[in-house]
Design an enzyme around this catalytic site. Structure first.
Site, PDB file in Angstrom:
ATOM      1  N   SER A 145      14.621  47.403  34.027  1.00 43.10           N
ATOM      2  CA  SER A 145      14.272  46.412  33.153  1.00 43.10           C
ATOM      3  C   SER A 145      13.599  45.055  33.927  1.00 43.10           C
ATOM      4  CB  SER A 145      15.216  45.915  32.226  1.00 43.10           C
ATOM      5  OG  SER A 145      15.106  45.148  31.178  1.00 43.10           O
ATOM      6  N   ASP A 285      12.441  53.857  23.974  1.00 44.07           N
ATOM      7  CA  ASP A 285      12.546  52.487  24.881  1.00 44.07           C
ATOM      8  C   ASP A 285      12.004  51.311  23.966  1.00 44.07           C
ATOM      9  OD1 ASP A 285      12.603  51.034  27.002  1.00 44.07           O
ATOM     10  OD2 ASP A 285      12.498  52.595  28.350  1.00 44.07           O
ATOM     11  N   HIS A 312      16.057  52.106  26.293  1.00 44.81           N
ATOM     12  CA  HIS A 312      16.076  51.297  27.434  1.00 44.81           C
ATOM     13  C   HIS A 312      17.106  51.455  28.423  1.00 44.81           C
ATOM     14  CE1 HIS A 312      14.001  47.863  29.540  1.00 44.81           C
ATOM     15  NE2 HIS A 312      15.176  47.314  29.291  1.00 44.81           N
TER      16      HIS A 312
END
Length: 340
Positions: A145, A285, A312
């Site tokens: 991320s 995601d 995610h």
């Protein structure tokens, strides 16, 4: 005589193969520090324009050839999102480091907001690398991320220090991330729910309990982590998020990006990245899985992994695909057999 020669050849091949093992179980678990044992935890001093502060790191195992530094998301998140790695990497003999970036829960948390810029975080990672003794012959950097943004930025400045790069669940363009959230993910929501969310956002009413009450089942449970119920770690780690850093850089939620990172874009610079690179995305995601697959074709030596059941946090909700793909990449690079 031919049988004897053949048998001797087989023994030789097996002995050579044994010599190629990255590390033995005994060596992997060997103590590396004298004195009081800390379970691998080490506080590392970091020099910044605002003074010197300490960041938290934790080492797992010993392998001179493979050392993976994990960069968590957020910004302002914690290493806790990588706790699942503890169930998969040790048995493969992979040495790795969990690490809380400056401002995160287990590290120092200075109040100077001038520190929360990407360039300063890059220099922090470089100082951590040096302190841990990581180098081009053993250093794998994995960013998840926001950590993926940081990993890309680090690679663009310090890639000669890297043996391998892993960009996990992060696109190379924040504007495209926002566009995907708006044009794809938002349209998957109930229109009435989306309308209420957008109304609260337009008012800047992010502290309204209704905001997260709607986002949790309609967005986070679908695109952030699909495990139901969420693993215990999430309930422990979410309150540890440094909200001031997160909101300043990311914005009020994962549903798009609205902070200082909103215009960040390195998509055109990907061809400059030379080390073997793995991009990881999840079908469900918050990020566009097709863009993350595309990224692997833009770097000079890229491979992509799309987790078909992942969101995610694919390291939690699609472990059967995430970890074999990650481990295979690391071992291929280590063995010199990496192919795109």
């Amino acid at each position: 005589m031919k049988r004897i020669i053949l048998f001797a050849s087989i023994l030789f091949l097996f002995s050579c193969r044994g010599d190629q093992n990255t590390t033995s179980l005994k060596d992997y678990h060997a103590l590396t520090d004298s004195g009081v044992q800390t379970g691998g935890v080490r506080m590392i001093p970091i020099k910044t324009p605002a003074g010197t502060f300490n960041v938290w790191t934790k080492r797992f195992g010993n392998n001179p050839k493979i050392k993976v530094l994990l960069l968590h998301g957020g910004p302002g998140g914690t290493h806790e999102f990588f706790e699942s790695f503890e169930s998969f990497l040790p048995q493969e003999g992979i040495e790795f480091y969990e690490y809380d970036q400056l401002g995160s829960y287990f590290s120092d948390q200075p109040k100077d907001t001038s520190l929360w810029v990407t360039a300063r975080f890059v220099e922090e990672v470089e100082q951590v690398r040096k302190a841990l003794g990581l180098n081009k012959d053993n250093f794998y950097l994995l960013g998840h991320s926001w950590g993926g943004i940081l990993a890309m930025e680090y690679a663009l400045k310090y890639q000669d220090n890297l043996k391998g790069l892993i960009i996990s669940n992060m696109m190379s363009s924040a504007p495209l991330y926002g566009k995907y959230a708006e044009e794809v993910l938002a349209k998957q929501m109930d229109p009435k729910v989306l309308d209420t969310i957008r109304t609260l956002e337009a008012r800047g009413d992010f502290n309204n309990p209704k905001y997260m009450e709607l986002l949790m089942p309609n967005f986070y449970a679908q695109h952030f982590c699909r495990v139901n119920p969420w693993p215990e770690m999430f309930n422990r780690a979410m309150p540890h998020l440094n909200q001031s850093i997160y909101v300043m850089m990311q914005g009020p939620s994962e549903f798009g990006v609205g902070g200082s990172l909103a215009k960040w874009d390195r998509s055109k610079d990907l061809p400059k990245i030379k080390p073997p690179t793995l991009t990881i995305g999840g079908k469900h995601d918050t990020m566009d899985p097709e863009h993350m697959k595309w990224m692997a074709g833009q770097v000079q030596n890229g491979r992509s992994l799309t987790c078909p059941n992942g969101s995610h946090c694919s390291m939690w909700d699609d472990q059967p695909n995430y970890f074999p793909g990650l481990i295979s990449f690391i071992k291929d690079v280590d063995a010199g057999t990496f192919k795109k």
